[in-house]
Design an enzyme around this catalytic site. Structure first.
Site, PDB file in Angstrom:
ATOM      1  N   GLU A  37      43.986  38.904  41.721  1.00  0.00           N
ATOM      2  CA  GLU A  37      45.178  39.739  41.589  1.00  0.00           C
ATOM      3  C   GLU A  37      46.390  39.037  42.202  1.00  0.00           C
ATOM      4  O   GLU A  37      46.260  38.110  42.994  1.00  0.00           O
ATOM      5  CB  GLU A  37      44.978  41.079  42.314  1.00  0.00           C
ATOM      6  CG  GLU A  37      43.708  41.809  41.911  1.00  0.00           C
ATOM      7  CD  GLU A  37      43.662  43.250  42.397  1.00  0.00           C
ATOM      8  OE1 GLU A  37      44.686  43.731  42.914  1.00  0.00           O
ATOM      9  OE2 GLU A  37      42.598  43.873  42.248  1.00  0.00           O
ATOM     10  N   ASP A  96      40.563  41.349  45.610  1.00  0.00           N
ATOM     11  CA  ASP A  96      40.131  42.699  45.975  1.00  0.00           C
ATOM     12  C   ASP A  96      38.628  42.812  45.735  1.00  0.00           C
ATOM     13  O   ASP A  96      38.179  43.346  44.719  1.00  0.00           O
ATOM     14  CB  ASP A  96      40.901  43.735  45.151  1.00  0.00           C
ATOM     15  CG  ASP A  96      40.647  45.145  45.650  1.00  0.00           C
ATOM     16  OD1 ASP A  96      40.480  45.322  46.865  1.00  0.00           O
ATOM     17  OD2 ASP A  96      40.604  46.071  44.827  1.00  0.00           O
ATOM     18  N   GLU A 153      37.986  40.109  42.468  1.00  0.00           N
ATOM     19  CA  GLU A 153      39.052  40.522  41.552  1.00  0.00           C
ATOM     20  C   GLU A 153      40.269  39.663  41.833  1.00  0.00           C
ATOM     21  O   GLU A 153      40.832  39.716  42.933  1.00  0.00           O
ATOM     22  CB  GLU A 153      39.409  42.006  41.720  1.00  0.00           C
ATOM     23  CG  GLU A 153      38.362  42.958  41.171  1.00  0.00           C
ATOM     24  CD  GLU A 153      38.880  44.387  41.017  1.00  0.00           C
ATOM     25  OE1 GLU A 153      39.821  44.765  41.743  1.00  0.00           O
ATOM     26  OE2 GLU A 153      38.335  45.125  40.170  1.00  0.00           O
ATOM     27  N   ASP A 177      46.813  49.559  44.981  1.00  0.00           N
ATOM     28  CA  ASP A 177      46.346  48.593  43.994  1.00  0.00           C
ATOM     29  C   ASP A 177      46.520  49.203  42.598  1.00  0.00           C
ATOM     30  O   ASP A 177      46.055  50.315  42.342  1.00  0.00           O
ATOM     31  CB  ASP A 177      44.867  48.286  44.265  1.00  0.00           C
ATOM     32  CG  ASP A 177      44.436  46.976  43.629  1.00  0.00           C
ATOM     33  OD1 ASP A 177      45.310  46.199  43.197  1.00  0.00           O
ATOM     34  OD2 ASP A 177      43.215  46.729  43.577  1.00  0.00           O
ATOM     35  N   THR A 197      39.571  43.119  51.547  1.00  0.00           N
ATOM     36  CA  THR A 197      40.516  42.593  50.564  1.00  0.00           C
ATOM     37  C   THR A 197      41.126  41.346  51.198  1.00  0.00           C
ATOM     38  O   THR A 197      41.565  41.395  52.346  1.00  0.00           O
ATOM     39  CB  THR A 197      41.622  43.623  50.264  1.00  0.00           C
ATOM     40  OG1 THR A 197      41.011  44.836  49.815  1.00  0.00           O
ATOM     41  CG2 THR A 197      42.578  43.115  49.202  1.00  0.00           C
ATOM     42  N   GLU A 230      33.784  41.564  34.068  1.00  0.00           N
ATOM     43  CA  GLU A 230      34.187  41.242  32.697  1.00  0.00           C
ATOM     44  C   GLU A 230      33.601  39.911  32.228  1.00  0.00           C
ATOM     45  O   GLU A 230      33.164  39.788  31.087  1.00  0.00           O
ATOM     46  CB  GLU A 230      35.716  41.169  32.607  1.00  0.00           C
ATOM     47  CG  GLU A 230      36.423  42.486  32.824  1.00  0.00           C
ATOM     48  CD  GLU A 230      37.922  42.274  32.926  1.00  0.00           C
ATOM     49  OE1 GLU A 230      38.583  42.164  31.884  1.00  0.00           O
ATOM     50  OE2 GLU A 230      38.437  42.197  34.067  1.00  0.00           O
ATOM     51  N   GLN A 254      30.789  51.329  43.512  1.00  0.00           N
ATOM     52  CA  GLN A 254      31.987  51.884  42.860  1.00  0.00           C
ATOM     53  C   GLN A 254      31.628  52.778  41.676  1.00  0.00           C
ATOM     54  O   GLN A 254      32.189  53.870  41.503  1.00  0.00           O
ATOM     55  CB  GLN A 254      32.876  50.726  42.400  1.00  0.00           C
ATOM     56  CG  GLN A 254      34.145  51.147  41.672  1.00  0.00           C
ATOM     57  CD  GLN A 254      34.882  49.961  41.047  1.00  0.00           C
ATOM     58  OE1 GLN A 254      34.519  48.795  41.280  1.00  0.00           O
ATOM     59  NE2 GLN A 254      35.886  50.233  40.259  1.00  0.00           N
ATOM     60  N   LYS A 306      35.272  49.523  47.420  1.00  0.00           N
ATOM     61  CA  LYS A 306      36.413  48.613  47.482  1.00  0.00           C
ATOM     62  C   LYS A 306      37.068  48.553  48.852  1.00  0.00           C
ATOM     63  O   LYS A 306      38.031  47.798  49.030  1.00  0.00           O
ATOM     64  CB  LYS A 306      37.467  49.019  46.452  1.00  0.00           C
ATOM     65  CG  LYS A 306      37.134  48.570  45.031  1.00  0.00           C
ATOM     66  CD  LYS A 306      38.116  49.145  44.039  1.00  0.00           C
ATOM     67  CE  LYS A 306      37.931  48.561  42.655  1.00  0.00           C
ATOM     68  NZ  LYS A 306      38.470  47.211  42.519  1.00  0.00           N
ATOM     69  N   HIS A 337      42.016  44.018  31.093  1.00  0.00           N
ATOM     70  CA  HIS A 337      41.059  44.427  32.124  1.00  0.00           C
ATOM     71  C   HIS A 337      40.694  45.907  31.958  1.00  0.00           C
ATOM     72  O   HIS A 337      39.511  46.267  31.977  1.00  0.00           O
ATOM     73  CB  HIS A 337      41.664  44.183  33.508  1.00  0.00           C
ATOM     74  CG  HIS A 337      40.848  44.741  34.636  1.00  0.00           C
ATOM     75  ND1 HIS A 337      39.612  44.231  34.986  1.00  0.00           N
ATOM     76  CD2 HIS A 337      41.080  45.769  35.498  1.00  0.00           C
ATOM     77  CE1 HIS A 337      39.126  44.921  36.022  1.00  0.00           C
ATOM     78  NE2 HIS A 337      39.991  45.857  36.338  1.00  0.00           N
ATOM     79  N   ARG A 385      30.433  46.698  42.537  1.00  0.00           N
ATOM     80  CA  ARG A 385      30.488  47.479  41.296  1.00  0.00           C
ATOM     81  C   ARG A 385      29.455  48.585  41.252  1.00  0.00           C
ATOM     82  O   ARG A 385      29.703  49.653  40.673  1.00  0.00           O
ATOM     83  CB  ARG A 385      30.286  46.558  40.090  1.00  0.00           C
ATOM     84  CG  ARG A 385      31.301  45.459  39.964  1.00  0.00           C
ATOM     85  CD  ARG A 385      32.712  46.006  39.847  1.00  0.00           C
ATOM     86  NE  ARG A 385      33.685  44.940  39.598  1.00  0.00           N
ATOM     87  CZ  ARG A 385      34.994  45.128  39.568  1.00  0.00           C
ATOM     88  NH1 ARG A 385      35.492  46.341  39.809  1.00  0.00           N
ATOM     89  NH2 ARG A 385      35.802  44.124  39.341  1.00  0.00           N
TER      90      ARG A 385
END
Lengths: 416, 416
Positions: free
Chosen positions: A194, A226, A192, A119, A250, A351, A233, A246, A126, A230
């Site tokens: 992607e 993904d 996420e 990834d 996925t 975000e 992480q 993570k 970002h 948080r």
């Protein structure tokens, strides 16, 4: 391609003749096999091959695309050209139509047996936002960021097809204001948005792939969510990067859009300053004008533009192999979160809510800092085509479930 | 086990009846199949099964151990017990002996089809040394280090069997004193002496594995050399961890030592302070008294003690799955570099030469800061057994080659 298919293609289905994404489908009691989407149906390639309408080397009566992907670009282009013939020349209609199965009657399974999953971190917006949030005392972009496309390896064994339930992970975390780490269900479960691509043709150990080799090795593109915890992480990531936060799940879209279908979506990527080292130079424009759409419980919460990505897919592949790492059929490379410059273009809740400080107000009257149990997240993406029709990458969706075996009465994480 | 095999076992071969590691071997013109090492021979399990001497469910006439590993602990223990019978009861000798093939006549291939590869960072001495070298201005151990076994995912597709040529990676690096990154062959190519284990029995998505489940899921142990390009790694690793610097090659030993063979090597691990969270507690002592031996061009340069590892294998597996990440048959977990407290116990050149500042003086008169083209690295490990015999984990070896396609006249990195 100005051909028009005899097969019905509702306006804005996104699955017109310009697209023809590949997937793997089943019906109750039948073996999985390969099909392409057209309109609201799937065209059964294994059935076509059995009827002698499509060259068959046992690629299509398979439970994954891997065999066909390994066949290489000449085979991909020949199959695509033949499928376009079959779907546009009226005289084929009688023989081909029996192989069209309504999408409503099939189950789509994971299209690719994933070999390795890496990834990237290729959106400058970002990376800058995450830097500000996670490392407030430092310069947001690390010194290497504009020099190479940063990436990490993820867990291939937990890549699931769209629709697979997502269990809220438990784990260890320590917030900035805590002195001791604690253990429990993640309180900051995120999505996420992607875009990924899958490798068809392997490379040899020790031989880097130049950016010009992208089309010869990469079969097509998928959407990726993904999922990220948080809090877990944040606590675990120094110094070796994310792991538990993570690796639990996925999700990928069931449709793989061939590279050839996205030719009309190619645009110049943003300028790169400072200039990149020669191994990262790319003679062709490989930005992609894809617009992503993130939906939370039926409400669109963001529309990230993939065209804003700083690092392009061919640059990513060149970098991943620069040290001689071989790629294999089924390798999945994802872009990292796609975020544009504007707030409604951000590709994750970290975000969008600034790590929960600015919760989203949803039209249904609820608020979200992070995901709650029962939430449904759907990511879609659309691209322009040469005919002006809109090409859809399909969608990747998932519903958040409490972890199985969670103690009864476990408090559900709420709004921050 | 005080049984003695009728098969010849030279003193200190390390492959006595207490060991019986599994591997996959071929002879010219023959299909790969599964065998166990005994003395200086391999016992052909596929041959035994074909002769009706060993229960056969198509596990042994296979090119990898994966099918047998998936069969689960009862099958592993039953096979091991039966093989011990066949090799110790004299009346079997006549029928079994034809299935013993001298190791000198076989080629050993990669024993496991690796699913996912994750690498831990479980030596406190290694982590503290690396912290001092890479982050001289910070506290060597990150705040999370004693709270959880840090790990990252590596590249499963570049895990090779012992003996596979190792190509020096090219890549991008920027030393602390450089203003611009440069590109070229790694100048700081390193080895990492590690111990890994492979998963046999998968777990379900969403269900963490407690430390007590280790024996039910893990088939056995291997030696690992996680080749690392320190200059590339140093430049790329912030904020998501190593990628190109470690993804070009990882070597594993051809023999997988069953968990049951290491029971006599189990010792209490070092005390953990502060106390770990409940999900990381382990009721049984799972330190392992393995002594590693690192040989460079025939000279032993270090003897790292695995018993000094802070985090144990069952703790690693519990942590890797705490978020609900599923494990699959063939997953490889490695310990991270094994380093003891003393300088001759350090498991990589980064530590042994303090990033090249203190080159090793080899008995052949040469010096090494990092690896040169043509260098041969061999890692071995030994464990005690209940009989007092020494158990060998086999060896993992590799020779450094210049990258294929390297421009002629590329300077070979020398001593720092």
């Amino acid at each position: 391609m100005t051909d028009v298919s005899w097969a019905p293609v509702p306006e804005d289905s996104g699955f017109g003749i310009e697209n023809l994404p590949y997937g793997v489908f089943t019906r109750p009691g039948e073996l999985p096999r390969i099909g392409v989407a057209i309109g609201t149906a799937v065209l059964d390639l294994a059935g076509l091959a059995a009827d002698g309408l499509l060259e068959d080397r046992r690629w299509f009566a398979a439970g994954s695309l891997n065999g066909f992907m390994a066949a290489g670009r000449p085979a991909w282009l020949a199959s695509r050209a033949r499928i376009i013939e079959l779907l546009t020349i009226a005289t084929y209609r009688e023989r081909v139509e029996p192989h069209l199965i309504p999408l409503s009657q099939v189950e789509l399974v994971r299209p690719v047996e994933v070999a390795d999953f890496a990834d990237f971190y290729s959106s400058i917006h970002h990376a800058a936002n995450v830097g500000q949030i996670f490392r407030p005392d430092a310069i947001p972009l690390t010194p290497n960021w504009r020099r190479l496309p940063i990436a990490y390896h993820g867990r291939a064994g937990t890549v699931y097809v769209s629709g697979t339930p997502i269990f809220r992970p438990w784990g260890q975390r320590r917030d900035a204001h805590d002195s001791e780490p604690s253990y429990g269900p993640s309180q900051r479960l995120d999505l996420e948005a992607e875009v990924g691509y899958v490798v068809g043709v392997p490379s040899a150990p020790g031989w880097p792939l130049p950016t010009s080799a992208f089309r010869d090795h990469v079969f097509g593109f998928v959407l990726v969510n993904d999922w990220s915890a948080r809090d877990i992480q944040f606590w675990e990531s120094q110094p070796l990067g994310p792991f538990v936060g993570k690796s639990f799940a996925t999700s990928v879209s069931p449709w793989v859009v061939p590279v050839a279908a996205l030719e009309a979506a190619r645009v110049p990527p943003p300028a790169q300053d400072p200039p990149v080292l020669p191994y990262l130079r790319c003679d062709e424009p490989w930005g992609l004008d894809l617009t992503l759409e993130i939906e939370l419980n039926g409400h669109v919460i963001a529309r990230p533009p993939f065209s804003s990505m700083y690092w392009t897919p061919p640059q990513q592949l060149a970098h991943a192999t620069v040290g001689g790492a071989a790629v294999r059929t089924g390798d999945l490379f994802a872009s990292g979160t796609v975020s544009g410059a504007g707030r409604p273009e951000r590709g994750c809740l970290l975000e969008l809510t600034w790590n929960g400080l600015e919760p989203l107000q949803l039209p249904d009257g609820t608020r979200r800092a992070y995901l709650q149990d029962g939430d449904t997240v759907t990511i879609r993406a659309f691209a322009p085509t040469a005919t002006g029709a809109r090409l859809a990458m399909g969608e990747v969706t998932g519903v958040i479930h409490p972890a199985p075996g969670s103690p009864a009465g476990t408090p559900t994480p709420g709004v921050a």
